[in-house]
Design a protein around this motif. Structure first.
Motif, PDB file in Angstrom:
ATOM      1  N   ARG A   1      64.218  53.466  41.750  1.00 45.78           N
ATOM      2  CA  ARG A   1      63.448  52.679  42.696  1.00 45.78           C
ATOM      3  C   ARG A   1      61.593  52.741  43.139  1.00 45.78           C
ATOM      4  NH1 ARG A   1      68.221  53.164  45.480  1.00 45.78           N
ATOM      5  NH2 ARG A   1      67.826  53.852  47.593  1.00 45.78           N
ATOM      6  N   ASP A   2      62.094  53.679  43.736  1.00 47.75           N
ATOM      7  CA  ASP A   2      60.028  54.593  44.124  1.00 47.75           C
ATOM      8  C   ASP A   2      59.024  54.042  42.866  1.00 47.75           C
ATOM      9  OD1 ASP A   2      61.719  54.892  46.539  1.00 47.75           O
ATOM     10  OD2 ASP A   2      62.004  57.140  46.345  1.00 47.75           O
ATOM     11  N   LEU A   3      59.986  54.518  41.834  1.00 50.07           N
ATOM     12  CA  LEU A   3      58.498  54.470  40.640  1.00 50.07           C
ATOM     13  C   LEU A   3      58.892  53.393  40.090  1.00 50.07           C
ATOM     14  CD1 LEU A   3      57.263  55.804  38.252  1.00 50.07           C
ATOM     15  CD2 LEU A   3      59.578  55.857  36.769  1.00 50.07           C
ATOM     16  N   LEU A   4      59.821  52.379  40.367  1.00 50.60           N
ATOM     17  CA  LEU A   4      59.077  50.761  39.996  1.00 50.60           C
ATOM     18  C   LEU A   4      58.065  50.307  41.164  1.00 50.60           C
ATOM     19  CD1 LEU A   4      63.130  50.064  38.562  1.00 50.60           C
ATOM     20  CD2 LEU A   4      60.621  50.223  37.245  1.00 50.60           C
ATOM     21  N   THR A   5      58.354  50.454  42.393  1.00 53.83           N
ATOM     22  CA  THR A   5      58.157  50.361  42.821  1.00 53.83           C
ATOM     23  C   THR A   5      56.611  50.245  43.144  1.00 53.83           C
ATOM     24  OG1 THR A   5      59.991  49.945  44.704  1.00 53.83           O
ATOM     25  CG2 THR A   5      57.869  49.653  45.566  1.00 53.83           C
ATOM     26  N   ALA A   6      56.274  51.489  42.984  1.00 47.55           N
ATOM     27  CA  ALA A   6      55.078  51.762  42.760  1.00 47.55           C
ATOM     28  C   ALA A   6      54.359  51.123  41.999  1.00 47.55           C
ATOM     29  CB  ALA A   6      55.049  53.041  42.622  1.00 47.55           C
ATOM     30  N   MET A   7      54.627  50.924  40.373  1.00 46.35           N
ATOM     31  CA  MET A   7      55.013  50.150  38.960  1.00 46.35           C
ATOM     32  C   MET A   7      53.806  49.042  39.962  1.00 46.35           C
ATOM     33  SD  MET A   7      56.834  51.583  36.506  1.00 46.35           S
ATOM     34  CE  MET A   7      56.301  50.322  35.293  1.00 46.35           C
ATOM     35  N   VAL A   8      54.827  47.759  40.578  1.00 44.28           N
ATOM     36  CA  VAL A   8      55.114  46.917  41.156  1.00 44.28           C
ATOM     37  C   VAL A   8      52.951  47.045  42.127  1.00 44.28           C
ATOM     38  CG1 VAL A   8      55.104  44.686  43.076  1.00 44.28           C
ATOM     39  CG2 VAL A   8      56.529  46.063  41.204  1.00 44.28           C
ATOM     40  N   HIS A   9      52.927  48.012  42.695  1.00 45.89           N
ATOM     41  CA  HIS A   9      51.696  47.806  43.691  1.00 45.89           C
ATOM     42  C   HIS A   9      51.333  48.543  43.001  1.00 45.89           C
ATOM     43  CE1 HIS A   9      54.365  50.365  47.801  1.00 45.89           C
ATOM     44  NE2 HIS A   9      54.502  48.535  47.460  1.00 45.89           N
ATOM     45  N   ARG A  10      50.658  49.316  41.504  1.00 47.10           N
ATOM     46  CA  ARG A  10      49.847  48.954  40.857  1.00 47.10           C
ATOM     47  C   ARG A  10      49.628  47.823  40.370  1.00 47.10           C
ATOM     48  NH1 ARG A  10      50.571  52.777  36.173  1.00 47.10           N
ATOM     49  NH2 ARG A  10      51.201  51.463  35.282  1.00 47.10           N
ATOM     50  N   TRP A  11      50.528  46.907  40.185  1.00 40.97           N
ATOM     51  CA  TRP A  11      49.539  45.733  38.787  1.00 40.97           C
ATOM     52  C   TRP A  11      49.031  44.839  40.237  1.00 40.97           C
ATOM     53  CZ3 TRP A  11      51.244  40.628  39.717  1.00 40.97           C
ATOM     54  CH2 TRP A  11      50.703  39.637  39.196  1.00 40.97           C
ATOM     55  N   LEU A  12      49.615  44.892  41.665  1.00 38.31           N
ATOM     56  CA  LEU A  12      49.091  44.305  42.397  1.00 38.31           C
ATOM     57  C   LEU A  12      47.794  44.397  43.144  1.00 38.31           C
ATOM     58  CD1 LEU A  12      52.322  43.911  44.725  1.00 38.31           C
ATOM     59  CD2 LEU A  12      51.211  42.133  43.764  1.00 38.31           C
ATOM     60  N   SER A  13      46.999  45.733  43.033  1.00 39.82           N
ATOM     61  CA  SER A  13      46.062  46.410  42.713  1.00 39.82           C
ATOM     62  C   SER A  13      45.012  46.241  42.003  1.00 39.82           C
ATOM     63  CB  SER A  13      45.789  47.914  43.050  1.00 39.82           C
ATOM     64  OG  SER A  13      45.997  47.962  41.767  1.00 39.82           O
ATOM     65  N   ARG A  14      45.551  44.994  41.209  1.00 36.49           N
ATOM     66  CA  ARG A  14      44.024  45.355  40.153  1.00 36.49           C
ATOM     67  C   ARG A  14      44.486  43.052  40.084  1.00 36.49           C
ATOM     68  NH1 ARG A  14      46.604  48.590  35.354  1.00 36.49           N
ATOM     69  NH2 ARG A  14      46.497  50.858  35.418  1.00 36.49           N
ATOM     70  N   GLN A  15      45.752  42.657  41.348  1.00 35.95           N
ATOM     71  CA  GLN A  15      44.502  41.506  41.036  1.00 35.95           C
ATOM     72  C   GLN A  15      43.720  40.938  42.194  1.00 35.95           C
ATOM     73  OE1 GLN A  15      47.409  41.589  37.861  1.00 35.95           O
ATOM     74  NE2 GLN A  15      47.257  39.454  38.577  1.00 35.95           N
ATOM     75  N   ASN A  16      43.646  39.411  41.295  1.00 45.72           N
ATOM     76  CA  ASN A  16      42.917  38.661  42.951  1.00 45.72           C
ATOM     77  C   ASN A  16      43.251  38.116  43.385  1.00 45.72           C
ATOM     78  OD1 ASN A  16      40.553  37.749  44.037  1.00 45.72           O
ATOM     79  ND2 ASN A  16      40.328  36.147  42.337  1.00 45.72           N
ATOM     80  N   LEU A  17      44.700  37.758  44.509  1.00 50.02           N
ATOM     81  CA  LEU A  17      45.445  37.318  45.450  1.00 50.02           C
ATOM     82  C   LEU A  17      44.821  36.586  46.246  1.00 50.02           C
ATOM     83  CD1 LEU A  17      47.967  40.122  45.296  1.00 50.02           C
ATOM     84  CD2 LEU A  17      47.935  38.333  43.463  1.00 50.02           C
ATOM     85  N   THR A  18      43.923  36.480  46.226  1.00 52.67           N
ATOM     86  CA  THR A  18      43.377  35.863  47.631  1.00 52.67           C
ATOM     87  C   THR A  18      43.163  33.991  47.277  1.00 52.67           C
ATOM     88  OG1 THR A  18      41.427  35.701  46.464  1.00 52.67           O
ATOM     89  CG2 THR A  18      42.119  37.789  48.209  1.00 52.67           C
ATOM     90  N   GLU A  19      43.065  33.489  48.309  1.00 45.98           N
ATOM     91  CA  GLU A  19      43.181  31.562  47.763  1.00 45.98           C
ATOM     92  C   GLU A  19      42.163  31.061  46.520  1.00 45.98           C
ATOM     93  OE1 GLU A  19      45.017  27.533  47.896  1.00 45.98           O
ATOM     94  OE2 GLU A  19      45.542  29.825  48.672  1.00 45.98           O
ATOM     95  N   GLY A  20      41.072  31.708  47.097  1.00 46.83           N
ATOM     96  CA  GLY A  20      40.283  31.786  46.029  1.00 46.83           C
ATOM     97  C   GLY A  20      40.713  31.831  44.509  1.00 46.83           C
TER      98      GLY A  20
END
Length: 447
Positions: A426-445
């Protein structure tokens, strides 16, 4: 559609490799390889009229235009050390580099009694007859051109056998690394056989990773058999770090009273597809086939599952969640077949998608084919954007918009991850999700 295999660049070399493949002297193996190539000749690569590939033929068909060279003749590939995400788990570990067993990187330790883990190539060379009844036995090559190609080039992989009653104290991790030894694209086809004896209990983790470099095409094929009362947790993690292609096929047979619990996580790469076929062959068998995936840019991920119930009182479950951003495209085709003899079947299927961009796309095709009378089967599918009210709630409590959006996306995927009973996983997969999110532009713009 009839075609010549030689007309396809990525398989042009396959017909001439048979004499140098392990176990060449075994007639049954030569016939199996020939069957794979013949199936490919008859059906060809995915095209617009291929029903099972109608959402993915363009993304995967692009692989056929590359001059992929079989790893066997592409040259030696070396890896100095394993990525940290691989070594994060405490497990018996076998490593394949471009489909071939790496003695230097593998760390099996002292295997417990009742567990056998061998190189497929070594076994084909020394005792090919022991694999005659299992290798390629359950695959429908006519439905999977990439598995047919992989079968035509069977060379190495891993053979895992658990004796009846064996209980593993920690997971067995099979790592498949795709590497480009030169400046040309490489094709690899690791083969994994897993035979779980009666009442045996084990966890097997497949980790597939295309390391940075030129494009690769990975065609792993897993054949899994569970005996009476056996229990197998089977986790597949794809974490490609290059613009690679990955098309995996898996054939699973679940015996009487056995339990098959599968989970898949897919990140990275250019285009991927998991073809999963599960046969509920004995009464009171159970199967869970769950997973997550996350896409950005123009990435494509196709999950195609078929669970066939042939015996009574069996239960199956499919739960998948996907997140698509930019021009990412997800595909989920889930089918449950209930034979006439499979009374009192319980078959459930659910797919949920989160679209973060107006150009993201999801295609979902759930199917139920039922010939029995006394069954409980259902399927569901939903897709949408992030909940504006939930975003407002988090922002009203001091979170910036990007953090709020990240938390909602993580929570969406964590619902499936939390079903795993292994905290390190679970920790490994959560870290992978975090890594994916860190590369995203997730703002409304960025929507």
């Amino acid at each position: 559609m009839t075609m010549s295999v030689s007309d396809i660049p990525l398989v042009a070399a396959a017909e001439n490799l048979s004499p140098v493949l392990p176990g060449h002297g075994a007639d049954w193996l030569t016939a199996l390889r020939a069957k794979g190539l013949e199936s490919l000749r008859q059906g060809g690569m995915p095209h617009r009229q291929s029903e099972l590939y109608k959402y993915s033929f363009a993304a995967l068909g692009a692989a056929g235009k590359h001059d992929f060279v079989p790893a066997l003749i592409a040259g030696d590939a070396t890896v100095e050390r394993l990525p940290e995400t691989v070594t994060a788990l405490d497990a018996y570990r076998v490593v394949l580099v471009n489909g071939s067993w790496s003695v230097a990187l593998s760390d099996r330790g002292e295997l417990p009694a009742g567990l056998s883990v061998q190189s497929l190539a070594a076994l084909l060379s020394s005792d090919a007859a022991s694999l005659k009844d299992s290798l390629g036995a359950g695959l429908d090559l006519s439905q999977s051109p990439y598995a047919a190609l992989a079968t035509g080039l069977i060379d190495d992989g891993v053979v895992v056998r658990l004796a009846p009653g064996t209980v593993l104290d920690k997971p067995l991790q099979i790592v498949s690394l795709a590497v480009t030894p030169g400046d040309g694209p490489v094709m690899l086809q690791p083969r994994i056989l897993i035979e779980v004896g009666a009442d045996a209990v084990a966890t097997v983790i497949e980790t597939h990773m295309a390391l940075p470099g030129v494009e690769t095409l990975s065609l792993p094929v897993a054949e899994v058999t569970l005996g009476r009362g056996a229990s197998l947790k089977h986790v597949k993690i794809r974490d490609d770090l290059s613009p690679s292609y990955h098309v995996g096929a898996r054939q699973v047979t679940v015996g009487q009273g056995a339990s098959y619990d599968a989970f898949a996580a897919s990140f990275g790469g250019k285009a991927g597809r998991d073809e999963i076929s599960v046969h509920m062959a004995g009464p009171h068998a159970e199967a869970k086939v769950n997973g997550i995936y996350a896409l950005r840019d123009v990435q494509h991920m196709d999950t195609t599952i078929c669970i066939t119930h042939s015996a009574e009182n069996c239960r199956s479950e499919q739960v998948y969640k996907g997140v698509m951003d930019d021009h990412g495209r997800g595909v989920f085709q889930g089918r449950v077949i209930v034979d006439r003899a499979a009374q009192k079947t319980d078959g459930q299927q659910l797919h949920k998608a989160l679209l973060l961009s107006p150009t993201a796309e999801i295609d979902v095709k759930p199917e139920l084919t039922i010939y029995a009378d006394d069954v409980s089967c259902a399927h569901g599918a939903a897709c949408g954007e992030l909940d504006d009210e939930a975003l407002f709630y988090l922002q009203a409590r001091g979170l910036d918009e990007k953090t709020a959006r990240s938390l909602l996306i993580e929570g969406f995927l964590d619902e499936v991850i939390d079903g795993l009973d292994s905290e390190p996983l679970r920790d490994l997969l959560t870290a992978m999700v975090h890594r994916w999110l860190s590369r995203q532009n997730l703002t409304e713009g960025g929507r």
